[in-house]
Scaffold this active site. Sequence first.
Site, PDB file in Angstrom:
ATOM      1  N   SER A 160      10.259  -4.987  43.412  1.00 53.36           N
ATOM      2  CA  SER A 160       9.788  -3.597  44.327  1.00 53.36           C
ATOM      3  C   SER A 160       8.684  -4.533  45.046  1.00 53.36           C
ATOM      4  O   SER A 160       8.815  -5.816  44.591  1.00 53.36           O
ATOM      5  CB  SER A 160       8.916  -2.818  43.158  1.00 53.36           C
ATOM      6  OG  SER A 160       7.842  -2.307  43.945  1.00 53.36           O
ATOM      7  N   TYR A 173       3.996  -3.002  35.557  1.00 52.62           N
ATOM      8  CA  TYR A 173       5.093  -2.614  36.447  1.00 52.62           C
ATOM      9  C   TYR A 173       5.234  -3.452  37.243  1.00 52.62           C
ATOM     10  O   TYR A 173       6.280  -4.384  37.760  1.00 52.62           O
ATOM     11  CB  TYR A 173       4.865  -1.717  37.166  1.00 52.62           C
ATOM     12  CG  TYR A 173       5.522  -0.813  38.277  1.00 52.62           C
ATOM     13  CD1 TYR A 173       6.920  -0.263  37.452  1.00 52.62           C
ATOM     14  CD2 TYR A 173       5.780  -1.652  39.412  1.00 52.62           C
ATOM     15  CE1 TYR A 173       7.919   0.247  38.664  1.00 52.62           C
ATOM     16  CE2 TYR A 173       6.719  -0.897  40.388  1.00 52.62           C
ATOM     17  CZ  TYR A 173       7.690  -0.690  39.893  1.00 52.62           C
ATOM     18  OH  TYR A 173       9.006  -0.070  40.854  1.00 52.62           O
TER      19      TYR A 173
HETATM   20  P1  NAP Z   1      12.659   7.923  38.970  1.00 56.82           P
HETATM   21  O1  NAP Z   1      12.695   8.767  40.036  1.00 56.82           O
HETATM   22  O2  NAP Z   1      11.695   7.882  37.882  1.00 56.82           O
HETATM   23  O3  NAP Z   1      13.829   7.122  37.846  1.00 56.82           O
HETATM   24  C1  NAP Z   1      14.256   6.352  36.767  1.00 56.82           C
HETATM   25  C2  NAP Z   1      15.248   6.729  36.019  1.00 56.82           C
HETATM   26  O4  NAP Z   1      15.183   5.759  35.137  1.00 56.82           O
HETATM   27  C3  NAP Z   1      15.647   8.435  35.772  1.00 56.82           C
HETATM   28  O5  NAP Z   1      16.683   8.823  35.664  1.00 56.82           O
HETATM   29  C4  NAP Z   1      15.134   8.030  34.568  1.00 56.82           C
HETATM   30  O6  NAP Z   1      15.301   9.043  33.218  1.00 56.82           O
HETATM   31  C5  NAP Z   1      15.498   6.969  33.898  1.00 56.82           C
HETATM   32  N1  NAP Z   1      15.030   6.363  32.761  1.00 56.82           N
HETATM   33  C6  NAP Z   1      13.592   5.777  32.655  1.00 56.82           C
HETATM   34  N2  NAP Z   1      13.097   5.265  31.321  1.00 56.82           N
HETATM   35  C7  NAP Z   1      14.442   5.155  30.463  1.00 56.82           C
HETATM   36  C8  NAP Z   1      14.549   4.549  29.774  1.00 56.82           C
HETATM   37  N3  NAP Z   1      14.234   4.298  28.863  1.00 56.82           N
HETATM   38  N4  NAP Z   1      16.195   4.806  28.877  1.00 56.82           N
HETATM   39  C9  NAP Z   1      16.924   4.708  29.913  1.00 56.82           C
HETATM   40  N5  NAP Z   1      16.323   5.195  31.118  1.00 56.82           N
HETATM   41  C10 NAP Z   1      15.613   5.239  31.596  1.00 56.82           C
HETATM   42  O7  NAP Z   1      12.884   6.434  39.789  1.00 56.82           O
HETATM   43  P2  NAP Z   1      13.206   6.274  41.173  1.00 56.82           P
HETATM   44  O8  NAP Z   1      11.331   5.941  42.269  1.00 56.82           O
HETATM   45  O9  NAP Z   1      14.598   6.234  41.770  1.00 56.82           O
HETATM   46  O10 NAP Z   1      13.233   4.042  41.316  1.00 56.82           O
HETATM   47  C11 NAP Z   1      13.924   3.500  40.628  1.00 56.82           C
HETATM   48  C12 NAP Z   1      14.601   2.190  40.686  1.00 56.82           C
HETATM   49  O11 NAP Z   1      13.562   1.792  41.883  1.00 56.82           O
HETATM   50  C13 NAP Z   1      12.971   1.535  39.430  1.00 56.82           C
HETATM   51  O12 NAP Z   1      13.683   0.117  39.386  1.00 56.82           O
HETATM   52  C14 NAP Z   1      11.538   1.755  40.423  1.00 56.82           C
HETATM   53  O13 NAP Z   1      10.712   0.587  39.751  1.00 56.82           O
HETATM   54  C15 NAP Z   1      12.093   1.326  41.672  1.00 56.82           C
HETATM   55  N6  NAP Z   1      11.610   1.438  43.009  1.00 56.82           N
HETATM   56  C16 NAP Z   1      11.492   2.356  43.453  1.00 56.82           C
HETATM   57  C17 NAP Z   1      10.525   3.006  44.545  1.00 56.82           C
HETATM   58  C18 NAP Z   1      10.935   4.139  45.258  1.00 56.82           C
HETATM   59  O14 NAP Z   1       9.772   4.538  46.248  1.00 56.82           O
HETATM   60  N7  NAP Z   1      11.082   5.293  44.301  1.00 56.82           N
HETATM   61  C19 NAP Z   1       9.857   1.439  44.843  1.00 56.82           C
HETATM   62  C20 NAP Z   1      10.027   0.294  45.065  1.00 56.82           C
HETATM   63  C21 NAP Z   1      10.836  -0.014  43.894  1.00 56.82           C
HETATM   64  P3  NAP Z   1      15.012  10.472  32.621  1.00 56.82           P
HETATM   65  O15 NAP Z   1      15.557  11.176  34.646  1.00 56.82           O
HETATM   66  O16 NAP Z   1      16.053  10.877  31.810  1.00 56.82           O
HETATM   67  O17 NAP Z   1      13.302  10.643  33.094  1.00 56.82           O
END
Ligand code: NAP
Length: 253
Positions: A160, A173
């Site tokens: 990130s 985070y």
């Molecule tokens: P998201 O929509 O919150 O999805 C996260 C996924 O991780 C969900 O499928 C969730 O499962 C799963 N998860 C969370 N806790 C878990 C656990 N204890 N065991 C197994 N699975 C778990 O997040 P996202 O935005 O797609 O983010 C994906 C990655 O990109 C992350 O590493 C995040 O830090 C990074 N990121 C995102 C952004 C952004 O703008 N979106 C920016 C920078 C970095 P459930 O569906 O069951 O809750």
Amino acid sequence: MTMKVDDPRTYQPPRDLLQDRVILVTGAGAGIGRAAAKSFAEHGATVILLGRTVRKLESIYDEILEAGGPQPGIVPMDLAKALAPEYLELKDSLDKEYGRLDGLLHNASILGERSPIEQQDIAVWHDVLHVNLTAPFVLTQVLFPLLRDSGDASIVFTSSGVGRRGRAFWGAYAVSKFGTEGLSQVIADETSEAGIIRSNCINPGKTRTGMRRAAYPAEDPGTLLTPEEIMGPYLYLMGADSRGVTGQSLDCQ
Ligand code: NAP
């Protein structure tokens, strides 16, 4: 044959880029992980869908089969709670079913709470560090033998912007993402000689998902790229065109 890629963000992969590759995606149930799993399958990969909500994994499983992709695997696993036997069982079942692992996308993460360090809840701090950093470490360690058996394996960690420069109120985070960058670099250095495992990070940038909405509730989601629109670097790092690329941290935006 590998192709020279100037900018992974605009990477245009061949349809069969990931043919016959077995790729595990954590947090495959929603957001970026969901898009990555579907995109890998569209490009020929057998994807192993790991997540904590089985219903979501099953719906992606169905979507992949309906689109004509290779039959995925489903691994229900809560990375906040999983203990050694679950990790070992996963390794054994992948070994039995596929005999190797060609790609590992560490995507699952939790946001924790947005608050100053002075007020960070210690239990939440532990949870965030555990899910975002310790679980990817354990998973990688357990799956190392299968990655080695691939002969050309790619580990991709999700970082990130706050994992490269600390920012107020991003607490655990941000620290977990700094750790992620470090873990990826250490693995890259340890495996660079053999050249059969590469380890890199991706920073997705602001992307239209549930996590982004939780961090910025007042933001207009229409101004953000969708997970499907940022897949270039993910496909690049998972396929043969990134052979020899290791210890890097790529941006999607
Ligand atoms: P998201 O929509 O919150 O999805 C996260 C996924 O991780 C969900 O499928 C969730 O499962 C799963 N998860 C969370 N806790 C878990 C656990 N204890 N065991 C197994 N699975 C778990 O997040 P996202 O935005 O797609 O983010 C994906 C990655 O990109 C992350 O590493 C995040 O830090 C990074 N990121 C995102 C952004 C952004 O703008 N979106 C920016 C920078 C970095 P459930 O569906 O069951 O809750």
